[in-house]
Design a protein around this motif. Structure first.
Motif, short mmCIF file in Angstrom:
data_model
loop_
_atom_site.label_atom_id
_atom_site.label_comp_id
_atom_site.label_asym_id
_atom_site.label_seq_id
_atom_site.Cartn_x
_atom_site.Cartn_y
_atom_site.Cartn_z
N UNK A 108 116.81 71.11 98.98
CA UNK A 108 116.99 71.81 100.26
C UNK A 108 116.38 73.20 100.28
N UNK A 109 116.36 73.89 99.13
CA UNK A 109 115.82 75.25 99.08
C UNK A 109 114.32 75.28 99.34
N UNK A 110 113.63 74.15 99.16
CA UNK A 110 112.19 74.11 99.33
C UNK A 110 111.74 73.26 100.52
N UNK A 111 112.67 72.52 101.11
CA UNK A 111 112.31 71.64 102.23
C UNK A 111 111.85 72.48 103.42
N UNK A 112 110.70 72.12 103.96
CA UNK A 112 110.17 72.84 105.11
C UNK A 112 109.38 74.09 104.77
N UNK A 113 109.32 74.45 103.50
CA UNK A 113 108.55 75.62 103.08
C UNK A 113 107.08 75.24 102.97
N UNK A 114 106.17 76.23 103.07
CA UNK A 114 104.74 75.93 102.91
C UNK A 114 104.46 75.31 101.55
N UNK A 115 103.56 74.34 101.53
CA UNK A 115 103.24 73.67 100.28
C UNK A 115 102.39 74.53 99.35
N UNK A 116 101.61 75.42 99.93
CA UNK A 116 100.67 76.21 99.14
C UNK A 116 100.93 77.70 99.33
N UNK A 117 100.59 78.52 98.34
CA UNK A 117 100.72 79.97 98.50
C UNK A 117 99.66 80.52 99.44
N UNK A 118 99.85 81.74 99.89
CA UNK A 118 98.85 82.37 100.73
C UNK A 118 97.55 82.54 99.94
N UNK A 119 96.41 82.24 100.53
CA UNK A 119 95.15 82.43 99.81
C UNK A 119 94.85 83.90 99.57
N UNK A 120 94.21 84.17 98.47
CA UNK A 120 93.78 85.53 98.15
C UNK A 120 92.37 85.73 98.68
N UNK A 121 92.13 86.79 99.47
CA UNK A 121 90.78 87.02 100.01
C UNK A 121 89.72 87.02 98.91
N UNK A 122 88.67 86.25 99.15
CA UNK A 122 87.58 86.19 98.19
C UNK A 122 87.80 85.21 97.06
N UNK A 123 88.94 84.54 97.05
CA UNK A 123 89.23 83.57 95.99
C UNK A 123 89.78 82.29 96.62
N UNK A 124 88.94 81.50 97.25
CA UNK A 124 89.42 80.29 97.94
C UNK A 124 89.91 79.24 96.94
N UNK A 125 90.84 78.41 97.41
CA UNK A 125 91.35 77.33 96.58
C UNK A 125 90.32 76.20 96.50
N UNK A 126 90.25 75.53 95.35
CA UNK A 126 89.42 74.34 95.24
C UNK A 126 89.99 73.21 96.10
N UNK A 127 91.30 73.14 96.18
CA UNK A 127 92.00 72.18 97.03
C UNK A 127 93.40 72.70 97.27
N UNK A 128 94.07 72.19 98.29
CA UNK A 128 95.46 72.55 98.57
C UNK A 128 96.27 71.27 98.73
N UNK A 129 97.57 71.37 98.48
CA UNK A 129 98.44 70.21 98.67
C UNK A 129 98.48 69.80 100.14
N UNK A 130 98.53 70.80 101.03
CA UNK A 130 98.54 70.49 102.46
C UNK A 130 97.25 69.80 102.88
N UNK A 131 96.13 70.23 102.31
CA UNK A 131 94.85 69.59 102.64
C UNK A 131 94.80 68.16 102.16
N UNK A 132 95.32 67.89 100.97
CA UNK A 132 95.35 66.52 100.47
C UNK A 132 96.25 65.64 101.34
N UNK A 133 97.37 66.21 101.79
CA UNK A 133 98.27 65.44 102.66
C UNK A 133 97.60 65.14 104.00
N UNK A 134 96.84 66.10 104.53
CA UNK A 134 96.12 65.88 105.79
C UNK A 134 95.07 64.79 105.63
N UNK A 135 94.40 64.78 104.49
CA UNK A 135 93.40 63.74 104.24
C UNK A 135 94.04 62.35 104.21
N UNK A 136 95.23 62.28 103.62
CA UNK A 136 95.94 60.99 103.57
C UNK A 136 96.35 60.53 104.95
#
Length: 215
Positions: A108-136
């Motif tokens: 319950x403490x994590x339900x509904x929370x963002x799957x990924x941390x905020x991106x750091x400017x200039x350091x993009x993620x190679x992939x995100x959990x939310x992005x993988x879920x959207x692809x599915x």
């Protein structure tokens, strides 16, 4: 035997009270976007949790209460709102067909929370959990279209479900008033000392401009 709303609320608060002693302040970078579930929540206000309480502590209770509201609305919908129930059944079947569902079966403490941390400017993620879920989700066929009449009927049923959710929410707020002292006592005992310790540590780590030893 189905539990009464009062019993469900009491059990939810008791579960939260057992969890609070294990809470620790987050050390990672905070998110900019506020939590729509917790911000200005009348549920939290009724429970005696103020806006100055750390979000993780708020979220742990608001999510448990939301589960009670959702269950009540689901039971009401199954009996009284056939069109909305059919749409929900289709969406549930669609969700079950997704190959990747990272947001399911969370505590319950994590339900509904963002799957990924905020991106750091200039350091993009190679992939995100939310992005993988959207692809599915993208590989699934779309839901069948509705006629204008069906859309209008569905909107009416959604409005009725919202009204019922609001009614249940108001009743729960009244029930939570009985738990305010226990909730506030837990915050005073387990949460506030940790926040005070963090502030004290931060103060000690800062150089005082009036400290003669620093000149």
């Amino acid at each position: 035997m189905e539990r009464s709303l009062e019993t469900q609320v009491s059990l939810a608060v008791e579960a939260w009270l057992r969890w609070v002693p294990r809470w620790e302040p987050a050390t990672h970078r905070g998110r900019v976007a506020p939590c729509r579930r917790c911000l200005g929540s009348p549920i939290l206000a009724a429970a005696g949790i103020g806006a100055n309480v750390p979000h993780g502590v708020q979220h742990g209770l608001s999510t448990r209460i939301k589960a009670i509201v959702d269950a009540a609305v689901a039971a009401y919908t199954a009996v009284n709102l056939p069109m909305l129930q059919a749409e929900l059944d289709q969406q549930s079947a669609r969700n079950r067909a997704r190959a990747y569902r990272p947001a399911e079966d969370l505590a319950p403490e994590f339900e509904g929370m963002p799957l990924d941390p905020e991106p750091v400017p200039g350091a993009p993620f190679l992939f995100t959990l939310a992005g993988l879920a959207d692809e599915a989700s993208a590989v699934l066929p779309p839901l069948p279209p509705l006629s204008d009449e069906a859309k209008a009927a569905l909107r009416r049923e959604v409005a009725l479900a919202d009204e019922y959710a609001n009614m249940i929410g108001r009743e729960i707020c009244g029930l939570l008033l009985r738990h305010r002292l226990a909730v506030q006592s837990a915050i005073s005992q387990y949460v506030e000392p940790q926040i005070e310790a963090m502030l004290a540590e931060l103060t000690e780590s800062l150089d005082s401009p009036f400290d003669p030893d620093s000149l």
